[in-house]
Every structure is written in structure tokens, then in C-alpha cells.
Design a protein around this motif. Structure first.
Motif, PDB file in Angstrom:
ATOM      1  N   HIS A  57       0.830  -1.211   0.000  1.00  0.00           N
ATOM      2  CA  HIS A  57       0.000   0.000   0.000  1.00  0.00           C
ATOM      3  C   HIS A  57       0.867   1.265   0.000  1.00  0.00           C
ATOM      4  O   HIS A  57       0.500   2.282  -0.607  1.00  0.00           O
ATOM      5  CB  HIS A  57      -0.922  -0.005   1.224  1.00  0.00           C
ATOM      6  N   SER A  58       2.045   1.206   0.659  1.00  0.00           N
ATOM      7  CA  SER A  58       2.911   2.385   0.707  1.00  0.00           C
ATOM      8  C   SER A  58       3.489   2.724  -0.666  1.00  0.00           C
ATOM      9  O   SER A  58       3.791   3.875  -0.955  1.00  0.00           O
ATOM     10  CB  SER A  58       4.057   2.160   1.702  1.00  0.00           C
ATOM     11  N   VAL A  59       3.647   1.716  -1.530  1.00  0.00           N
ATOM     12  CA  VAL A  59       4.150   1.939  -2.890  1.00  0.00           C
ATOM     13  C   VAL A  59       3.008   2.246  -3.848  1.00  0.00           C
ATOM     14  O   VAL A  59       3.123   3.093  -4.733  1.00  0.00           O
ATOM     15  CB  VAL A  59       4.936   0.705  -3.391  1.00  0.00           C
ATOM     16  N   PHE A  60       1.891   1.545  -3.660  1.00  0.00           N
ATOM     17  CA  PHE A  60       0.717   1.727  -4.519  1.00  0.00           C
ATOM     18  C   PHE A  60      -0.473   2.135  -3.642  1.00  0.00           C
ATOM     19  O   PHE A  60      -1.279   1.288  -3.246  1.00  0.00           O
ATOM     20  CB  PHE A  60       0.404   0.436  -5.276  1.00  0.00           C
ATOM     21  N   PRO A  61      -0.585   3.423  -3.324  1.00  0.00           N
ATOM     22  CA  PRO A  61      -1.607   3.896  -2.380  1.00  0.00           C
ATOM     23  C   PRO A  61      -3.041   3.552  -2.781  1.00  0.00           C
ATOM     24  O   PRO A  61      -3.919   3.485  -1.911  1.00  0.00           O
ATOM     25  CB  PRO A  61      -1.399   5.419  -2.361  1.00  0.00           C
ATOM     26  N   SER A  62      -3.266   3.346  -4.065  1.00  0.00           N
ATOM     27  CA  SER A  62      -4.627   3.035  -4.506  1.00  0.00           C
ATOM     28  C   SER A  62      -5.040   1.609  -4.158  1.00  0.00           C
ATOM     29  O   SER A  62      -6.224   1.259  -4.233  1.00  0.00           O
ATOM     30  CB  SER A  62      -4.753   3.246  -6.025  1.00  0.00           C
ATOM     31  N   VAL A  63      -4.058   0.764  -3.780  1.00  0.00           N
ATOM     32  CA  VAL A  63      -4.348  -0.631  -3.421  1.00  0.00           C
ATOM     33  C   VAL A  63      -4.497  -0.726  -1.904  1.00  0.00           C
ATOM     34  O   VAL A  63      -3.580  -0.384  -1.158  1.00  0.00           O
ATOM     35  CB  VAL A  63      -3.220  -1.573  -3.894  1.00  0.00           C
ATOM     36  N   ALA A  64      -5.647  -1.182  -1.441  1.00  0.00           N
ATOM     37  CA  ALA A  64      -5.888  -1.319  -0.005  1.00  0.00           C
ATOM     38  C   ALA A  64      -4.928  -2.355   0.582  1.00  0.00           C
ATOM     39  O   ALA A  64      -4.669  -3.398  -0.030  1.00  0.00           O
ATOM     40  CB  ALA A  64      -7.331  -1.737   0.254  1.00  0.00           C
ATOM     41  N   ALA A  65      -4.401  -2.073   1.776  1.00  0.00           N
ATOM     42  CA  ALA A  65      -3.412  -2.958   2.400  1.00  0.00           C
ATOM     43  C   ALA A  65      -3.974  -4.361   2.619  1.00  0.00           C
ATOM     44  O   ALA A  65      -3.309  -5.367   2.313  1.00  0.00           O
ATOM     45  CB  ALA A  65      -2.946  -2.358   3.729  1.00  0.00           C
ATOM     46  N   GLY A  66      -5.196  -4.451   3.140  1.00  0.00           N
ATOM     47  CA  GLY A  66      -5.792  -5.759   3.396  1.00  0.00           C
ATOM     48  C   GLY A  66      -5.982  -6.569   2.129  1.00  0.00           C
ATOM     49  O   GLY A  66      -5.711  -7.774   2.091  1.00  0.00           O
ATOM     50  N   LEU A  67      -6.462  -5.910   1.073  1.00  0.00           N
ATOM     51  CA  LEU A  67      -6.670  -6.590  -0.206  1.00  0.00           C
ATOM     52  C   LEU A  67      -5.352  -7.101  -0.774  1.00  0.00           C
ATOM     53  O   LEU A  67      -5.273  -8.242  -1.257  1.00  0.00           O
ATOM     54  CB  LEU A  67      -7.335  -5.633  -1.197  1.00  0.00           C
ATOM     55  N   ALA A  68      -4.307  -6.270  -0.708  1.00  0.00           N
ATOM     56  CA  ALA A  68      -2.998  -6.685  -1.207  1.00  0.00           C
ATOM     57  C   ALA A  68      -2.493  -7.905  -0.451  1.00  0.00           C
ATOM     58  O   ALA A  68      -1.960  -8.855  -1.053  1.00  0.00           O
ATOM     59  CB  ALA A  68      -2.000  -5.531  -1.078  1.00  0.00           C
ATOM     60  N   SER A  69      -2.652  -7.905   0.869  1.00  0.00           N
ATOM     61  CA  SER A  69      -2.224  -9.047   1.686  1.00  0.00           C
ATOM     62  C   SER A  69      -2.926 -10.325   1.257  1.00  0.00           C
ATOM     63  O   SER A  69      -2.294 -11.368   1.064  1.00  0.00           O
ATOM     64  CB  SER A  69      -2.504  -8.778   3.170  1.00  0.00           C
ATOM     65  N   VAL A  70      -4.248 -10.252   1.114  1.00  0.00           N
ATOM     66  CA  VAL A  70      -5.034 -11.447   0.777  1.00  0.00           C
ATOM     67  C   VAL A  70      -4.649 -11.985  -0.599  1.00  0.00           C
ATOM     68  O   VAL A  70      -4.465 -13.195  -0.782  1.00  0.00           O
ATOM     69  CB  VAL A  70      -6.541 -11.128   0.828  1.00  0.00           C
ATOM     70  N   ILE A  71      -4.497 -11.094  -1.580  1.00  0.00           N
ATOM     71  CA  ILE A  71      -4.186 -11.534  -2.948  1.00  0.00           C
ATOM     72  C   ILE A  71      -2.810 -12.191  -3.007  1.00  0.00           C
ATOM     73  O   ILE A  71      -2.656 -13.304  -3.534  1.00  0.00           O
ATOM     74  CB  ILE A  71      -4.255 -10.346  -3.928  1.00  0.00           C
ATOM     75  N   ILE A  72      -1.792 -11.526  -2.474  1.00  0.00           N
ATOM     76  CA  ILE A  72      -0.428 -12.073  -2.544  1.00  0.00           C
ATOM     77  C   ILE A  72      -0.329 -13.362  -1.739  1.00  0.00           C
ATOM     78  O   ILE A  72       0.289 -14.337  -2.176  1.00  0.00           O
ATOM     79  CB  ILE A  72       0.591 -11.032  -2.040  1.00  0.00           C
TER      80      ILE A  72
END
Length: 440
Positions: A114-129
């Protein structure tokens, strides 16, 4: 557990090294350094060197044991073979509890994305990866090792880039040992920094969980731990040196490494550092941790401690049910919005007890496994060995005390209930269960 798909000869020394380095270098190198700087000043990089050496006292019991024999199930295999089958219940519960800690890296991974791609929610990024990593791991140990062999060198390159470019921008006055910022809080502050940093210096011991999958386990597993230790000694010292000396101490004390990185790296290189550094550090920890945490539980299930489904494998030799459970546990703290500290503190007591039991197991090598110990390529005189193990045990007790002293009353109760359940479970299974030893 069935044979792993891919290279039938097993994991090579190089693959084991990448697994070990990727496991030990987590986001701690990016975040903890700020706290160390606040405690000790610009001498924090020396504190990192000391922390790596002290961290080896946590690794050496496992190091010696892995050099003597191939170990099914990592820490579970070490303790049950050295201290007896009746310890299997406690180690089984401890191994399952270790699954909870997977959530720490999963939560942090989304924060950095999220810190690199602010438009991506942190929780969503965690779940996807996290979902992608678990899915890839279902294709076998070698699928995991391929990711590790690509991501870990990228991680090391990003950290080295930070250290080298930053070193060219250090003001000459900051390098003086007589600088008042060098040791801001005296010997006590330096010791505090060492204690903070040592927690990020011994994850390479998890390579033991791949002993049964290694090409040459009694040689390559301990060698991988030693090589990984040398790599982290160089990387941690170099990164700490740059982090401690580029900017004014007031700007970096208590702050993560990202502020210094932004000051010394141009825009594109800064983004590369965040992706290659913190994100790859977390990704490699998540990736190798899935199978490493699953193996002890799978072996425990094969020996009768858990239902058979915990050791049932797919065609790639993967205990798929364990992987699904670990995946769900990794997502749980995201859904519950739990902090990293909350996750780790839930299972602190039983994990600490497991570590003490590993030290006690290592003490058995010169007597219970006398013949194999004397043939071991790492064999040393017994007097020296016992001295090292005693220091290791004392160091382990110190870490346990330091970890437990800040638990809240509620967490103390939760930990004690978990420990009581593990003991009762073990006694019940020994008395009424059909425990069978799976020999190496």
C-alpha cells in the motif's frame, strides 16, 4: 508424507541457503533499526554485528543436531527423538501454534504494498499475494524453492544498493567514535539495541524443517545455516552502517529505514528499494514459512498425534489440508484488524518452552547419539560442546524472560491455558493414542 514433485534428488545447498536467508531477513531490518538507533545512537550498526553473533547461540543446538542426523519434522523431530515420544503432544501443539505467527508477515506485506501503490488497499494486497503464494506452494517444495531462489537475491541486491549508495553520502564527522551521537545512552543503551536487533537474527534455523527434503541433509542443512548467517552478518552490518550515519540522528531515531532510503535514493531507485527490500523480505518469509510450518505438523500426524487428514498429501507430496489451514490463519488477523504484536503474543509461552526443549535435546547428542555424534563433521570436544550449549540455554532463558515480562494479564492467561491444553493433550494421547515412530 509423499515424495515431493520436481527434482527427485531434493533441495540443493544453494536452494537451502536462499530459503534460510529469505526466512531470516524479514521486515525487521527495515523497522527495528530505528528503535536501535534511538537506544544506542550511531553505534547501532555495531549492535547489529553483536546481535548476529548472539543470535547464533539460538541456532547452534539445531545446527549441531542437523549435522548428526536427517530430521523428519524439524523441531518436532529433534525433541521427540532426543527427549522421548511423550513430548510429541506438546511439540505438536507448539507446531500448530507456530501457524498463527504466519499472520504477522501477511499483515505487514499489505502495508508495504500500500505504501508503494496507495490506490491498493493494504488488506486486499495481503489477501491476494498470500493466496497466490499458497497456491504456488501447493505444487510442491521445488515450486517454493524457485520463488525463493529468485526473490532472495533481489532482496539482497536491494539492501546492498541502499548500503553502497548511502555509504557514499555519509558526512565525515558522523564516522568519528568520539562523536556524541555515537553512543548516546552508554553501555545500557547499546545492550538495549542488541536485544532489539537479535530477534531478527536467527530465522535461518528454520532450514532444519527441510532436512528430509535436502539432497545431503547432514552436510547441506547445517552449511546452509552457516552461510546464511555470514550473509546476514554482512548485509545487516552494511545496512545498519548506512542507516546510522547518513542523516542527523534526531531525524532517524525511532523511524523506519524508509526515510533514509527516500533521502539517498532517486525516485525510481526508491520504489525499487521498497519492492526489492521490505516487500521481498516479507514475501520470502511468507513463501518459505508455509511449508516449513506445515512439515512438523504433518510428521506429527503421521505418528498419530493428529487426525490423518493433517498428513494427507496431493500428487505433489504437499500436505494440502495444512496449507489451507495456514492460508486461513494468515487471513484471519487481516479480517480481525489485529496488530502484529497481538498475533505473536498469543502463543509466546508455548513457543518459548519449545525453544528451551530444543536446547535440552541438543545436550543429549554426546550420550544418546554417541556414535553418530563422534562421526559428525561438526564434532567438537564434549567439554566445549556442553559449554556452548550452556551459553545457548542461558541466552534462551534471557530471551524468554525479556519476551514474557511485558505480557498483559489477559495474554498471560491465554498463554497458560494453551500450555495446559498442550500438556493434557500430550498425556492423553500417550495413554490412549496409538503413537508410532516414523524413523528417518
Amino acid at each position: 508424507m509423499g515424495a515431493q514433485a520436481g527434482d527427485n534428488d531434493g533441495l540443493s545447498l544453494a536452494q537451502l541457503v536462499w530459503i534460510g536467508v529469505g526466512q531470516v531477513i524479514g521486515v525487521g531490518v527495515v523497522t527495528i533499526i530505528g528503535s536501535a538507533l534511538a537506544a544506542s545512537g550511531r553505534s547501532a550498526w555495531i549492535a547489529y554485528m553483536v546481535a548476529v553473533f548472539l543470535g547464533m547461540f539460538k541456532v547452534v543446538p539445531i545446527l549441531f543436531f542437523s549435522a548428526v542426523m536427517k530430521i523428519q519434522g524439524g523441531n518436532y523431530g529433534i525433541v521427540t527423538r532426543a527427549l522421548g515420544d511423550r513430548m510429541g503432544g506438546l511439540l505438536t501443539i507448539a507446531s500448530v501454534c507456530a501457524w498463527v505467527v504466519r499472520g504477522t508477515a501477511v499483515v505487514a506485506l499489505g502495508v508495504y504494498v500500500h505504501s508503494v501503490f496507495p490506490s491498493v488497499a493494504a488488506g486486499l494486497a495481503s489477501v491476494i499475494i498470500w493466496t497466490i503464494l499458497v497456491a504456488i506452494n501447493l505444487f510442491g517444495i521445488n515450486a517454493m524453492a524457485k520463488i525463493q531462489s529468485l526473490a532472495t537475491p533481489l532482496l539482497l541486491f536491494a539492501l546492498a544498493l541502499f548500503a553502497i549508495i548511502g555509504a557514499t553520502k555519509i558526512p565525515a564527522g558522523n564516522l568519528s567514535f568520539s562523536n556524541p551521537d555515537f553512543l548516546t545512552n552508554g553501555a545500557g543503551g547499546f545492550a538495549t539495541a542488541v536485544v532489539l536487533l537479535v530477534y531478527s537474527c536467527y530465522g535461518q534455523s528454520m532450514v532444519v524443517n527441510y532436512s528430509a527434503q535436502a539432497k545431503n541433509p547432514t552436510k547441506d542443512v547445517p552449511k546452509a545455516m552457516l552461510i546464511a548467517t555470514l550473509i546476514i552478518l554482512v548485509i545487516y552490518t552494511a545496512v545498519g552502517f548506512t542507516a546510522a550515519n547518513v542523516l542527523p540522528l534526531a531525524e532517524i531515531a525511532g523511524q523506519p529505514l524508509t526515510g533514509t532510503a527516500k533521502a539517498i535514493l532517486p525516485g525510481v531507485l526508491f520504489v525499487f528499494f521498497i519492492v526489492g527490500g521490505p516487500i521481498m523480505a516479507l514475501l520470502t518469509t511468507c513463501n518459505s514459512g508455509i511449508s516449513a510450518n506445515s512439515m512438523p505438523v504433518a510428521i506429527a500426524a503421521r505418528e498419530g498425534w493428529l487426525p490423518e487428514i493433517f498428513c494427507r498429501t496431493n500428487k505433489y507430496g504437499v500436505p494440502w489440508f495444512n496449507y489451507i489451514c495456514i492460508w486461513l490463519i494468515g487471513i484471519f488477523p487481516i479480517a480481525m484488524k489485529m496488530s502484529i504484536a497481538q498475533i505473536t503474543n498469543f502463543v509466546l509461552v508455548i513457543q518459548s518452552l519449545q525453544n528451551i526443549m530444543i536446547v535440552l535435546s541438543a545436550f543429549q547428542l554426546p550420550t544418546k547419539f554417541k556414535t553418530d555424534w563422534e562421526k559428525c563433521w561438526l564434532h567438537i570436544p564434549n567439554g566445549l560442546f556442553y559449554m556452548i550449549m550452556t551459553i545457548s540455554g542461558l541466552f534462551e532463558l534471557f530471551i524468554v524472560w525479556n519476551s514474557l515480562k511485558n505480557l498483559t494479564p489477559v495474554l498471560v492467561v491465554i498463554n497458560l491455558v494453551t500450555l495446559a491444553f498442550a500438556i493434557i493433550f500430550g498425556l492423553y494421547k500417550v495413554k490412549n493414542g496409538k503413537i508410532k515412530r516414523i524413523e528417518d
